[in-house]
Design a protein around this motif. Structure first.
Motif, mmCIF file in Angstrom:
data_model
loop_
_atom_site.group_PDB
_atom_site.id
_atom_site.type_symbol
_atom_site.label_atom_id
_atom_site.label_comp_id
_atom_site.label_asym_id
_atom_site.label_seq_id
_atom_site.Cartn_x
_atom_site.Cartn_y
_atom_site.Cartn_z
ATOM 1 N N VAL A 191 -9.743 0.949 -15.780
ATOM 2 C CA VAL A 191 -8.809 -0.042 -16.324
ATOM 3 C C VAL A 191 -9.119 -0.279 -17.803
ATOM 4 O O VAL A 191 -8.219 -0.301 -18.644
ATOM 5 N N PHE A 197 0.709 1.284 -4.138
ATOM 6 C CA PHE A 197 -0.590 1.348 -4.820
ATOM 7 C C PHE A 197 -1.689 1.432 -3.772
ATOM 8 O O PHE A 197 -1.633 0.717 -2.776
ATOM 9 N N ASN A 253 -6.720 -3.064 -7.496
ATOM 10 C CA ASN A 253 -7.266 -2.623 -8.777
ATOM 11 C C ASN A 253 -6.359 -1.587 -9.441
ATOM 12 O O ASN A 253 -6.182 -1.587 -10.656
ATOM 13 N N GLU A 254 -5.780 -0.694 -8.636
ATOM 14 C CA GLU A 254 -4.847 0.300 -9.178
ATOM 15 C C GLU A 254 -3.601 -0.382 -9.740
ATOM 16 O O GLU A 254 -3.073 0.033 -10.768
ATOM 17 N N GLY A 301 -4.552 -1.802 -13.114
ATOM 18 C CA GLY A 301 -4.558 -0.736 -14.121
ATOM 19 C C GLY A 301 -3.155 -0.370 -14.570
ATOM 20 O O GLY A 301 -2.903 -0.155 -15.755
ATOM 21 N N ALA A 302 -2.230 -0.309 -13.622
ATOM 22 C CA ALA A 302 -0.841 0.007 -13.961
ATOM 23 C C ALA A 302 -0.203 -1.113 -14.790
ATOM 24 O O ALA A 302 0.576 -0.844 -15.701
ATOM 25 N N ARG A 309 -7.896 2.603 -19.882
ATOM 26 C CA ARG A 309 -6.447 2.540 -20.126
ATOM 27 C C ARG A 309 -6.147 1.558 -21.246
ATOM 28 O O ARG A 309 -5.343 1.835 -22.137
ATOM 29 N N SER A 315 -4.686 0.338 -4.078
ATOM 30 C CA SER A 315 -5.535 -0.846 -4.137
ATOM 31 C C SER A 315 -4.978 -1.830 -5.157
ATOM 32 O O SER A 315 -4.170 -1.470 -6.019
ATOM 33 N N TYR A 324 0.796 -1.225 0.000
ATOM 34 C CA TYR A 324 0.000 0.000 0.000
ATOM 35 C C TYR A 324 0.832 1.280 0.000
ATOM 36 O O TYR A 324 0.287 2.364 -0.164
#
Length: 186
Positions: free
Chosen positions: A119, A51, A55-56, A59-60, A122, A53, A48
């Motif tokens: 996501v 990121f 989910n983040e 996305g990355a 992106r 989360s 943490y």
């Protein structure tokens, strides 16, 4: 112990690289934060600080992987011959057998489709950029989308099959279908 000023950025990059390979090999949703962090030798709690989360992180990963695909495959003006060579590398048995080292779309496409809107946005951004690069080269936007879809689908289908002979048959058939579309115009 003091860390170098770029330690956090280096750790984040290690986490992204490792998580990408893990996700492409076994799926992202099925691996927990602790497993992702353990792969780079850190505890789950350290996640943490990189990121907010999981989910983040996903996305990355999507952005990292698809931007890398654009770098490899999306060179405007490189010519149809280069595009043909890219497809031969993409539709290759080594790519079938090593999902963790290859394109994220066949491995993570279903998870991207189920992901939250940011996501998917992106993913769309990078896929559209690749399609536009190929459309410029091919002078045909529809053909560019069709080639991308054919390649991703062929690789996914080949990975679903058990025998290397059938996997190779799928790849060969796709290349044979695409070759006339990519023939250089003189």
């Amino acid at each position: 112990m003091r860390y170098s000023p770029d330690h956090k950025a280096q750790t984040r990059e290690k986490l992204l690289a490792s998580s990408s390979a893990i996700a492409k090999h076994g799926g992202f949703a099925s691996t927990g934060v602790d497993g992702l962090m353990k792969a780079i030798g850190l505890s789950g709690g350290a996640f943490y600080s990189h990121f907010p989360s999981k989910n983040e992180l996903f996305g990355a990963i999507v952005e990292r992987e698809l931007s890398h695909s654009l770098e490899l495959l999306g060179h405007n003006g490189a010519g149809r011959d280069r595009l043909q060579r890219c497809l031969q590398l993409y539709l290759n048995i080594a790519h079938v057998q090593q999902p963790d080292a290859g394109c994220a779309l066949p491995s993570l496409g279903a998870e991207i489709a189920r992901a939250e809107l940011p996501v998917r946005e992106r993913a769309e951004h990078w896929l559209v950029r690749l399609q536009q690069a190929w459309a410029t080269e091919l002078e045909n936007p529809e053909l560019a989308w069709a080639i991308i879809a054919q390649c991703v689908g062929a690789l996914l289908l080949a990975r679903m099959l058990a025998s290397p002979e059938q996997q190779q048959a799928v790849l060969d058939s796709s290349l044979a279908l695409l070759a006339p579309q990519l023939a250089s115009r003189d």
